[in-house]
Write a protein that holds these residues in place. Structure first.
Motif, PDB file in Angstrom:
ATOM      1  N   LEU A   1       0.915  -1.171  -0.187  1.00  0.00           N
ATOM      2  CA  LEU A   1      -0.228   0.172  -0.126  1.00  0.00           C
ATOM      3  C   LEU A   1       0.710   1.276   0.022  1.00  0.00           C
ATOM      4  O   LEU A   1       2.104   1.305   1.033  1.00  0.00           O
ATOM      5  N   PRO A   2       0.837   2.547  -0.721  1.00  0.00           N
ATOM      6  CA  PRO A   2       1.660   3.271  -0.958  1.00  0.00           C
ATOM      7  C   PRO A   2       1.189   4.069   0.287  1.00  0.00           C
ATOM      8  O   PRO A   2      -0.001   4.410   0.860  1.00  0.00           O
ATOM      9  N   VAL A   3       2.493   5.001   1.229  1.00  0.00           N
ATOM     10  CA  VAL A   3       2.041   5.574   2.236  1.00  0.00           C
ATOM     11  C   VAL A   3       2.726   7.197   1.777  1.00  0.00           C
ATOM     12  O   VAL A   3       2.688   8.256   2.289  1.00  0.00           O
ATOM     13  N   HIS A   4       3.663   7.261   0.299  1.00  0.00           N
ATOM     14  CA  HIS A   4       4.332   8.413   0.004  1.00  0.00           C
ATOM     15  C   HIS A   4       4.990   8.153  -1.300  1.00  0.00           C
ATOM     16  O   HIS A   4       5.183   7.238  -1.463  1.00  0.00           O
ATOM     17  N   SER A   5       4.426   9.534  -2.093  1.00  0.00           N
ATOM     18  CA  SER A   5       5.024  10.062  -3.273  1.00  0.00           C
ATOM     19  C   SER A   5       5.695  10.833  -3.878  1.00  0.00           C
ATOM     20  O   SER A   5       4.693  12.061  -3.536  1.00  0.00           O
ATOM     21  N   SER A   6       6.388  10.827  -4.512  1.00  0.00           N
ATOM     22  CA  SER A   6       6.631  12.373  -5.070  1.00  0.00           C
ATOM     23  C   SER A   6       6.975  12.191  -6.288  1.00  0.00           C
ATOM     24  O   SER A   6       7.271  11.064  -6.899  1.00  0.00           O
ATOM     25  N   LYS A   7       6.913  13.321  -7.293  1.00  0.00           N
ATOM     26  CA  LYS A   7       7.837  13.690  -8.341  1.00  0.00           C
ATOM     27  C   LYS A   7       8.777  14.272  -8.774  1.00  0.00           C
ATOM     28  O   LYS A   7       8.061  16.093  -7.821  1.00  0.00           O
ATOM     29  N   ARG A   8       9.301  14.146  -9.506  1.00  0.00           N
ATOM     30  CA  ARG A   8      10.276  15.414 -10.534  1.00  0.00           C
ATOM     31  C   ARG A   8      10.412  15.592 -11.618  1.00  0.00           C
ATOM     32  O   ARG A   8      10.718  14.494 -12.614  1.00  0.00           O
ATOM     33  N   ARG A   9      10.661  16.455 -12.073  1.00  0.00           N
ATOM     34  CA  ARG A   9      10.471  16.704 -13.867  1.00  0.00           C
ATOM     35  C   ARG A   9      11.131  17.026 -14.448  1.00  0.00           C
ATOM     36  O   ARG A   9      11.716  18.643 -13.679  1.00  0.00           O
ATOM     37  N   LEU A  10      12.031  16.246 -14.958  1.00  0.00           N
ATOM     38  CA  LEU A  10      13.066  16.961 -15.313  1.00  0.00           C
ATOM     39  C   LEU A  10      13.993  16.578 -16.522  1.00  0.00           C
ATOM     40  O   LEU A  10      14.350  17.668 -17.446  1.00  0.00           O
ATOM     41  N   ARG A  11      12.696  16.148 -17.889  1.00  0.00           N
ATOM     42  CA  ARG A  11      12.757  16.098 -18.950  1.00  0.00           C
ATOM     43  C   ARG A  11      13.958  16.064 -19.747  1.00  0.00           C
ATOM     44  O   ARG A  11      14.197  17.234 -20.699  1.00  0.00           O
ATOM     45  N   LEU A  12      14.376  14.945 -19.316  1.00  0.00           N
ATOM     46  CA  LEU A  12      15.917  14.180 -19.681  1.00  0.00           C
ATOM     47  C   LEU A  12      15.871  13.908 -21.779  1.00  0.00           C
ATOM     48  O   LEU A  12      15.982  14.418 -22.098  1.00  0.00           O
ATOM     49  N   ALA A  13      14.402  13.847 -22.018  1.00  0.00           N
ATOM     50  CA  ALA A  13      14.220  13.796 -23.513  1.00  0.00           C
ATOM     51  C   ALA A  13      14.809  14.719 -24.349  1.00  0.00           C
ATOM     52  O   ALA A  13      15.220  14.716 -24.692  1.00  0.00           O
ATOM     53  N   GLU A  14      14.208  16.070 -23.837  1.00  0.00           N
ATOM     54  CA  GLU A  14      14.577  17.198 -24.057  1.00  0.00           C
ATOM     55  C   GLU A  14      16.252  17.197 -24.173  1.00  0.00           C
ATOM     56  O   GLU A  14      16.127  18.808 -24.444  1.00  0.00           O
ATOM     57  N   LYS A  15      16.953  17.166 -23.426  1.00  0.00           N
ATOM     58  CA  LYS A  15      18.528  17.313 -23.347  1.00  0.00           C
ATOM     59  C   LYS A  15      19.459  16.391 -24.245  1.00  0.00           C
ATOM     60  O   LYS A  15      19.913  16.139 -23.141  1.00  0.00           O
ATOM     61  N   CYS A  16      18.940  15.673 -24.844  1.00  0.00           N
ATOM     62  CA  CYS A  16      19.817  14.489 -25.518  1.00  0.00           C
ATOM     63  C   CYS A  16      20.907  15.746 -26.911  1.00  0.00           C
ATOM     64  O   CYS A  16      20.287  16.635 -27.230  1.00  0.00           O
ATOM     65  N   THR A  17      21.929  14.676 -26.681  1.00  0.00           N
ATOM     66  CA  THR A  17      22.674  15.585 -27.351  1.00  0.00           C
ATOM     67  C   THR A  17      22.482  14.958 -29.252  1.00  0.00           C
ATOM     68  O   THR A  17      21.451  14.682 -29.522  1.00  0.00           O
ATOM     69  N   GLY A  18      22.818  15.351 -30.095  1.00  0.00           N
ATOM     70  CA  GLY A  18      22.748  14.651 -31.766  1.00  0.00           C
ATOM     71  C   GLY A  18      22.891  13.747 -31.591  1.00  0.00           C
ATOM     72  O   GLY A  18      22.119  12.969 -32.559  1.00  0.00           O
ATOM     73  N   ASP A  19      23.919  12.801 -31.011  1.00  0.00           N
ATOM     74  CA  ASP A  19      23.263  11.254 -31.176  1.00  0.00           C
ATOM     75  C   ASP A  19      22.232  10.329 -30.201  1.00  0.00           C
ATOM     76  O   ASP A  19      22.592   8.804 -30.229  1.00  0.00           O
ATOM     77  N   GLY A  20      21.781  11.113 -29.764  1.00  0.00           N
ATOM     78  CA  GLY A  20      21.183  10.287 -28.845  1.00  0.00           C
ATOM     79  C   GLY A  20      21.572  10.019 -26.931  1.00  0.00           C
ATOM     80  O   GLY A  20      20.998   9.898 -26.095  1.00  0.00           O
ATOM     81  N   ARG A  21      22.617  11.215 -26.747  1.00  0.00           N
ATOM     82  CA  ARG A  21      23.162  10.317 -25.521  1.00  0.00           C
ATOM     83  C   ARG A  21      22.523  11.749 -24.729  1.00  0.00           C
ATOM     84  O   ARG A  21      22.688  12.675 -25.280  1.00  0.00           O
ATOM     85  N   VAL A  22      22.745  11.976 -23.027  1.00  0.00           N
ATOM     86  CA  VAL A  22      21.864  12.916 -22.387  1.00  0.00           C
ATOM     87  C   VAL A  22      23.413  13.666 -22.420  1.00  0.00           C
ATOM     88  O   VAL A  22      23.921  13.059 -21.452  1.00  0.00           O
ATOM     89  N   ALA A  23      22.941  14.287 -22.229  1.00  0.00           N
ATOM     90  CA  ALA A  23      23.644  16.038 -21.395  1.00  0.00           C
ATOM     91  C   ALA A  23      24.098  15.465 -19.935  1.00  0.00           C
ATOM     92  O   ALA A  23      23.610  15.309 -19.980  1.00  0.00           O
ATOM     93  N   SER A  24      25.444  16.405 -20.649  1.00  0.00           N
ATOM     94  CA  SER A  24      26.708  15.674 -19.314  1.00  0.00           C
ATOM     95  C   SER A  24      25.877  17.033 -17.906  1.00  0.00           C
ATOM     96  O   SER A  24      25.565  16.341 -16.764  1.00  0.00           O
ATOM     97  N   ASP A  25      24.922  18.016 -18.457  1.00  0.00           N
ATOM     98  CA  ASP A  25      24.782  18.687 -16.853  1.00  0.00           C
ATOM     99  C   ASP A  25      23.652  17.960 -17.223  1.00  0.00           C
ATOM    100  O   ASP A  25      22.558  18.669 -15.973  1.00  0.00           O
ATOM    101  N   ALA A  26      22.693  17.383 -17.396  1.00  0.00           N
ATOM    102  CA  ALA A  26      21.325  16.578 -17.023  1.00  0.00           C
ATOM    103  C   ALA A  26      21.208  15.616 -16.078  1.00  0.00           C
ATOM    104  O   ALA A  26      20.886  15.311 -15.491  1.00  0.00           O
TER     105      ALA A  26
END
Length: 76
Positions: free
Chosen positions: A21-46
């Protein structure tokens, strides 16, 4: 903890006595998909932002009595 392309989500559940049974939930939006480089890698700052988020969520899980969080990755 679920790590997806756009969000990191923490769900703390009480698993004693049958169905978890869930007792706590939280979520953070990072939008990693928008922070990918041209070759599909996630940018280092992300990646740094993701690591900081995971550290914070581990602290949050510990506050709720979770000794070792389980992390999964998704494409959501």
């Amino acid at each position: 903890m679920e790590i997806g392309l756009n969000t990191v989500r923490l769900v703390v559940a009480d698993g004693h006595g049958g169905v978890p049974l869930p007792v706590h939930s939280s979520k953070r939006r990072l939008r990693l998909a928008e922070k990918c480089t041209g070759d599909g890698r996630v940018a280092s700052d992300a990646v740094e932002q993701l690591v900081e988020t995971i550290i914070g969520m581990r602290r949050e899980a510990a506050y709720w009595g979770v000794a070792e969080p389980l992390a999964v990755a998704s494409s959501k």
